[in-house]
Design an enzyme around this catalytic site. Sequence first.
Site, PDB file in Angstrom:
ATOM      1  N   VAL A   1       0.825  -1.210   0.000  1.00 38.01           N
ATOM      2  CA  VAL A   1       0.000   0.000   0.000  1.00 38.01           C
ATOM      3  C   VAL A   1       0.865   1.269   0.000  1.00 38.01           C
ATOM      4  O   VAL A   1       0.607   2.214  -0.755  1.00 38.01           O
ATOM      5  CB  VAL A   1      -0.980   0.004   1.209  1.00 38.01           C
ATOM      6  CG1 VAL A   1      -1.900   1.214   1.138  1.00 38.01           C
ATOM      7  CG2 VAL A   1      -1.810  -1.284   1.245  1.00 38.01           C
TER       8      VAL A   1
ATOM      9  N   VAL B   1      -6.019  20.865  -3.069  1.00 42.52           N
ATOM     10  CA  VAL B   1      -5.856  21.257  -1.651  1.00 42.52           C
ATOM     11  C   VAL B   1      -5.181  22.617  -1.489  1.00 42.52           C
ATOM     12  O   VAL B   1      -5.109  23.162  -0.394  1.00 42.52           O
ATOM     13  CB  VAL B   1      -5.074  20.182  -0.848  1.00 42.52           C
ATOM     14  CG1 VAL B   1      -5.808  18.867  -0.872  1.00 42.52           C
ATOM     15  CG2 VAL B   1      -3.644  20.016  -1.355  1.00 42.52           C
TER      16      VAL B   1
ATOM     17  N   LYS C   1      10.955  -1.329   7.762  1.00 40.68           N
ATOM     18  CA  LYS C   1      11.643  -2.265   8.643  1.00 40.68           C
ATOM     19  C   LYS C   1      13.111  -2.383   8.229  1.00 40.68           C
ATOM     20  O   LYS C   1      14.007  -2.432   9.042  1.00 40.68           O
ATOM     21  CB  LYS C   1      10.939  -3.628   8.547  1.00 40.68           C
ATOM     22  CG  LYS C   1      11.049  -4.451   9.804  1.00 40.68           C
ATOM     23  CD  LYS C   1      10.439  -5.807   9.560  1.00 40.68           C
ATOM     24  CE  LYS C   1       9.195  -5.998  10.374  1.00 40.68           C
ATOM     25  NZ  LYS C   1       8.518  -7.242  10.118  1.00 40.68           N
TER      26      LYS C   1
ATOM     27  N   LYS D   1      -7.334  -2.024   9.485  1.00 47.93           N
ATOM     28  CA  LYS D   1      -8.615  -2.440  10.088  1.00 47.93           C
ATOM     29  C   LYS D   1      -8.422  -3.201  11.385  1.00 47.93           C
ATOM     30  O   LYS D   1      -9.283  -3.162  12.265  1.00 47.93           O
ATOM     31  CB  LYS D   1      -9.439  -3.297   9.127  1.00 47.93           C
ATOM     32  CG  LYS D   1      -8.775  -4.549   8.626  1.00 47.93           C
ATOM     33  CD  LYS D   1      -8.172  -4.347   7.295  1.00 47.93           C
ATOM     34  CE  LYS D   1      -7.167  -5.397   6.936  1.00 47.93           C
ATOM     35  NZ  LYS D   1      -6.755  -5.303   5.545  1.00 47.93           N
TER      36      LYS D   1
ATOM     37  N   GLU E   1     -10.547   5.132   5.390  1.00 48.20           N
ATOM     38  CA  GLU E   1     -11.340   4.591   4.273  1.00 48.20           C
ATOM     39  C   GLU E   1     -10.781   3.276   3.728  1.00 48.20           C
ATOM     40  O   GLU E   1     -11.537   2.363   3.360  1.00 48.20           O
ATOM     41  CB  GLU E   1     -11.412   5.634   3.143  1.00 48.20           C
ATOM     42  CG  GLU E   1     -12.241   5.218   1.964  1.00 48.20           C
ATOM     43  CD  GLU E   1     -13.687   4.955   2.322  1.00 48.20           C
ATOM     44  OE1 GLU E   1     -14.438   5.915   2.524  1.00 48.20           O
ATOM     45  OE2 GLU E   1     -14.080   3.766   2.401  1.00 48.20           O
TER      46      GLU E   1
ATOM     47  N   VAL F   1     -11.611  -0.733   5.076  1.00 41.96           N
ATOM     48  CA  VAL F   1     -12.694  -1.641   4.661  1.00 41.96           C
ATOM     49  C   VAL F   1     -12.867  -1.549   3.150  1.00 41.96           C
ATOM     50  O   VAL F   1     -13.044  -0.457   2.602  1.00 41.96           O
ATOM     51  CB  VAL F   1     -14.036  -1.280   5.338  1.00 41.96           C
ATOM     52  CG1 VAL F   1     -15.127  -2.256   4.905  1.00 41.96           C
ATOM     53  CG2 VAL F   1     -13.900  -1.276   6.849  1.00 41.96           C
TER      54      VAL F   1
ATOM     55  N   GLY G   1     -10.855  -1.986   0.455  1.00 45.74           N
ATOM     56  CA  GLY G   1      -9.762  -1.190  -0.132  1.00 45.74           C
ATOM     57  C   GLY G   1     -10.145   0.003  -0.974  1.00 45.74           C
ATOM     58  O   GLY G   1     -10.139   1.137  -0.496  1.00 45.74           O
TER      59      GLY G   1
ATOM     60  N   GLY H   1      -0.137  -9.660  -3.436  1.00 43.37           N
ATOM     61  CA  GLY H   1      -0.205  -8.611  -2.395  1.00 43.37           C
ATOM     62  C   GLY H   1      -1.583  -8.417  -1.804  1.00 43.37           C
ATOM     63  O   GLY H   1      -1.843  -7.416  -1.143  1.00 43.37           O
TER      64      GLY H   1
ATOM     65  N   LYS I   1     -13.595  -5.898   9.559  1.00 43.27           N
ATOM     66  CA  LYS I   1     -14.207  -4.906   8.671  1.00 43.27           C
ATOM     67  C   LYS I   1     -15.704  -4.782   8.965  1.00 43.27           C
ATOM     68  O   LYS I   1     -16.269  -3.684   8.936  1.00 43.27           O
ATOM     69  CB  LYS I   1     -13.971  -5.306   7.211  1.00 43.27           C
ATOM     70  CG  LYS I   1     -12.487  -5.197   6.829  1.00 43.27           C
ATOM     71  CD  LYS I   1     -12.202  -5.915   5.524  1.00 43.27           C
ATOM     72  CE  LYS I   1     -10.762  -5.736   5.085  1.00 43.27           C
ATOM     73  NZ  LYS I   1     -10.393  -6.626   3.976  1.00 43.27           N
TER      74      LYS I   1
HETATM   75  N1  LIG Z   1      -2.398  -5.092   0.823  1.00 41.85           N
HETATM   76  C1  LIG Z   1      -3.644  -4.700   0.660  1.00 41.85           C
HETATM   77  O1  LIG Z   1      -4.263  -4.918  -0.391  1.00 41.85           O
HETATM   78  C2  LIG Z   1      -4.337  -3.965   1.747  1.00 41.85           C
HETATM   79  C3  LIG Z   1      -3.740  -3.715   2.958  1.00 41.85           C
HETATM   80  N2  LIG Z   1      -4.398  -3.029   3.935  1.00 41.85           N
HETATM   81  C4  LIG Z   1      -3.732  -2.739   5.200  1.00 41.85           C
HETATM   82  O2  LIG Z   1      -2.667  -1.831   4.935  1.00 41.85           O
HETATM   83  C5  LIG Z   1      -1.596  -2.058   5.839  1.00 41.85           C
HETATM   84  C6  LIG Z   1      -0.324  -2.333   5.033  1.00 41.85           C
HETATM   85  O3  LIG Z   1      -0.512  -3.476   4.238  1.00 41.85           O
HETATM   86  P1  LIG Z   1       0.563  -3.901   3.126  1.00 41.85           P
HETATM   87  O4  LIG Z   1       1.049  -2.717   2.426  1.00 41.85           O
HETATM   88  O5  LIG Z   1      -0.087  -4.993   2.367  1.00 41.85           O
HETATM   89  O6  LIG Z   1       1.722  -4.509   4.044  1.00 41.85           O
HETATM   90  P2  LIG Z   1       3.198  -4.895   3.621  1.00 41.85           P
HETATM   91  O7  LIG Z   1       3.609  -6.036   4.475  1.00 41.85           O
HETATM   92  O8  LIG Z   1       3.316  -5.021   2.144  1.00 41.85           O
HETATM   93  O9  LIG Z   1       4.043  -3.597   4.043  1.00 41.85           O
HETATM   94  C7  LIG Z   1       4.304  -3.246   5.367  1.00 41.85           C
HETATM   95  C8  LIG Z   1       5.311  -2.116   5.373  1.00 41.85           C
HETATM   96  O10 LIG Z   1       5.535  -1.674   6.694  1.00 41.85           O
HETATM   97  C9  LIG Z   1       6.916  -1.767   7.024  1.00 41.85           C
HETATM   98  N3  LIG Z   1       7.000  -2.158   8.428  1.00 41.85           N
HETATM   99  C10 LIG Z   1       6.458  -3.270   8.988  1.00 41.85           C
HETATM  100  N4  LIG Z   1       6.748  -3.284  10.309  1.00 41.85           N
HETATM  101  C11 LIG Z   1       7.484  -2.198  10.570  1.00 41.85           C
HETATM  102  C12 LIG Z   1       8.095  -1.675  11.726  1.00 41.85           C
HETATM  103  N5  LIG Z   1       8.004  -2.276  12.903  1.00 41.85           N
HETATM  104  N6  LIG Z   1       8.802  -0.533  11.636  1.00 41.85           N
HETATM  105  C13 LIG Z   1       8.921   0.116  10.445  1.00 41.85           C
HETATM  106  N7  LIG Z   1       8.359  -0.333   9.300  1.00 41.85           N
HETATM  107  C14 LIG Z   1       7.651  -1.474   9.368  1.00 41.85           C
HETATM  108  C15 LIG Z   1       7.521  -2.774   6.073  1.00 41.85           C
HETATM  109  O11 LIG Z   1       8.894  -2.477   5.891  1.00 41.85           O
HETATM  110  P3  LIG Z   1       9.830  -3.258   4.807  1.00 41.85           P
HETATM  111  O12 LIG Z   1       9.330  -2.793   3.469  1.00 41.85           O
HETATM  112  O13 LIG Z   1      11.189  -2.798   5.086  1.00 41.85           O
HETATM  113  O14 LIG Z   1       9.581  -4.708   5.051  1.00 41.85           O
HETATM  114  C16 LIG Z   1       6.684  -2.526   4.818  1.00 41.85           C
HETATM  115  O15 LIG Z   1       7.216  -1.471   4.080  1.00 41.85           O
HETATM  116  C17 LIG Z   1      -2.050  -3.209   6.731  1.00 41.85           C
HETATM  117  O16 LIG Z   1      -2.661  -2.669   7.874  1.00 41.85           O
HETATM  118  C18 LIG Z   1      -3.086  -3.930   5.872  1.00 41.85           C
HETATM  119  O17 LIG Z   1      -4.004  -4.645   6.634  1.00 41.85           O
HETATM  120  C19 LIG Z   1      -5.666  -2.549   3.751  1.00 41.85           C
HETATM  121  C20 LIG Z   1      -6.313  -2.753   2.578  1.00 41.85           C
HETATM  122  C21 LIG Z   1      -5.717  -3.509   1.495  1.00 41.85           C
HETATM  123  N1  LIG Z   2      -6.126  -9.114   3.000  1.00 42.27           N
HETATM  124  C1  LIG Z   2      -7.160  -8.179   2.714  1.00 42.27           C
HETATM  125  C2  LIG Z   2      -6.556  -6.904   2.208  1.00 42.27           C
HETATM  126  C3  LIG Z   2      -7.501  -5.802   2.271  1.00 42.27           C
HETATM  127  O1  LIG Z   2      -8.022  -5.432   3.305  1.00 42.27           O
HETATM  128  C4  LIG Z   2      -8.092  -8.759   1.645  1.00 42.27           C
HETATM  129  O2  LIG Z   2      -7.752  -9.797   1.088  1.00 42.27           O
HETATM  130  O3  LIG Z   2      -9.145  -8.184   1.424  1.00 42.27           O
HETATM  131 NA    NA Z   3     -12.978   1.651   1.503  1.00 43.25          NA
END
Ligand SMILES: NC(=O)C1=CN([C@@H]2O[C@H](COP(=O)(O)OP(=O)(O)OC[C@H]3O[C@@H](n4cnc5c(N)ncnc54)[C@H](OP(=O)(O)O)[C@@H]3O)[C@@H](O)[C@H]2O)C=CC1
Ligand SMILES: N[C@@H](CC=O)C(=O)O
Ligand code: NA
Length: 428
Positions: free
Chosen positions: A14, A33, A45, A105, A129, A132, A134, A187, A205
């Site tokens: 994301v 804006v 990380k 979420k 937003e 829930v 995406g 992803g 959600k």
């Molecule tokens: N993927 C999806 O389609 C959707 C995701 N979400 C939500 O969005 C959020 C992110 O999801 P997503 O992008 O898939 O997750 P990812 O695992 O792809 O990315 C997580 C990111 O956070 C970084 N990170 C994790 N832990 C730490 C930490 N302790 N300190 C600093 N950085 C950290 C990671 O670093 P590094 O890159 O170095 O590993 C990485 O860049 C989650 O809450 C997920 O539930 C919501 C809707 C849809």
């Molecule tokens: N893992 C979730 C990501 C979005 O919230 C999904 O599959 O819908």
């Molecule tokens: Na939404």
Amino acid sequence: MKPVKVGLLGLGTVGTGVVRIVEGHQEDLSSQVGSPIIIEKIAVKNSDKARSIQVDKAKLTEDPWEVIRDPEIDVIVEVMGGIEDTKAYILEGLERGKHIVTANKDLMALHGSEILAKAQEKQCDVFYEASVAGGIPIIRTLIEGFSSDRILKIMGIVNGTTNFILTKMSQEGASYEDVLEEAQKLGYAEADPTSDVEGLDAARKMAILGTLGFRTNVELKDVSVRGISQVSKEDITYAKRLGYEMKLLGIADREDEHVSISVQPTMVRKGHPIASVSGVYNAVYVYGEAVGETMFYGAGAGEMPTATSVVADLVAVIKNLKLGVNGLKAIVPYKPKKLKNDEQISFKNFILLHVDDKAGVLARITQVFAEFGVSLESVVQQPNELNPEAEIIIVTHNATKASMDKVLQHFEGLAVIRKIKSVYRVEG
Ligand SMILES: NC(=O)C1=CN([C@@H]2O[C@H](COP(=O)(O)OP(=O)(O)OC[C@H]3O[C@@H](n4cnc5c(N)ncnc54)[C@H](OP(=O)(O)O)[C@@H]3O)[C@@H](O)[C@H]2O)C=CC1
Ligand SMILES: N[C@@H](CC=O)C(=O)O
Ligand code: NA
């Protein structure tokens, strides 16, 4: 035109999309804006990790506190996931007067009320937003679009991973394990995909949607949850044969101010709009007392759809900043919570039984339904090609959960029933 400075927590699926949109749509965003939007710092990380986008290394930090404590940063965009540590970052960010946009979420379902209360105290915005469905603007729709109505039912395919799995199993006969792996590669799945397949992600959600829809504080513990890990190809075949699609459905409904919220694999009649939602797509069906039926459809997961919602929230925060109206309370869960009991929850059921193939069995079974006041819509008996037993497929009319539980309990002790093969809720 002082630039607005954003601190990003996370640069994964994301976060990468957020950077792409903020950079790629900069002209359009800043014209909306009234100032440029700059991503000032990004917590990750591992700052040495190879990335699919180019980022200035000087902006990366492995310490989220560095982002939170940076006095230059106006808005924190949290897209790293996690619960307890992340909550601490967000609360401290709010304490320092920073506005929050999050896709999390897990966090909002568990600690949303505390975070929103803190935001109120500090006159800050917290927008979520993307948490829930995406890419679908459903939270904004419930808060603003339906502010005038009384919502009676919300049904959602709110987990992209499981919809992707069920669709591939249904359309291509693919195996559960292979499709899950594909969803992870794309992803869609959570870091721990158990929360997707066991229904917890959808439950979180639905707790958020239930709170917004019914103006009462729906907590995760109020949501009954069953995932898709036990759904077999055979179940999907039966569903199709009877004119249903198998979907992991979140269902929240209310009658006389009593609410029930659940997540379960559900057989949805093919004519219902939600039955045709396939792949990673999500849909939320909302029934309002005044508006009637509505449905909202779009990608529920993945980099760019999710980032679209995140950046739209960012735009909303910045517009509020310019107007000086941050921290307006959007939805107050002011109603005391009244959960339906098992006598008040009712729905149709599909039941597949393996039984002895002999005279009188069907009569014995239908007698049990009659005993507990469950009326039947259809009953079909057919031989099982592989075993010396018969299969009985039953679809009930609406029956209370309490009476269905009694029927199934009774079946456990009935000698003619060899196995209660499957039981599913039916909708549509
Ligand atoms: N993927 C999806 O389609 C959707 C995701 N979400 C939500 O969005 C959020 C992110 O999801 P997503 O992008 O898939 O997750 P990812 O695992 O792809 O990315 C997580 C990111 O956070 C970084 N990170 C994790 N832990 C730490 C930490 N302790 N300190 C600093 N950085 C950290 C990671 O670093 P590094 O890159 O170095 O590993 C990485 O860049 C989650 O809450 C997920 O539930 C919501 C809707 C849809
Ligand atoms: N893992 C979730 C990501 C979005 O919230 C999904 O599959 O819908
Ligand atoms: Na939404």
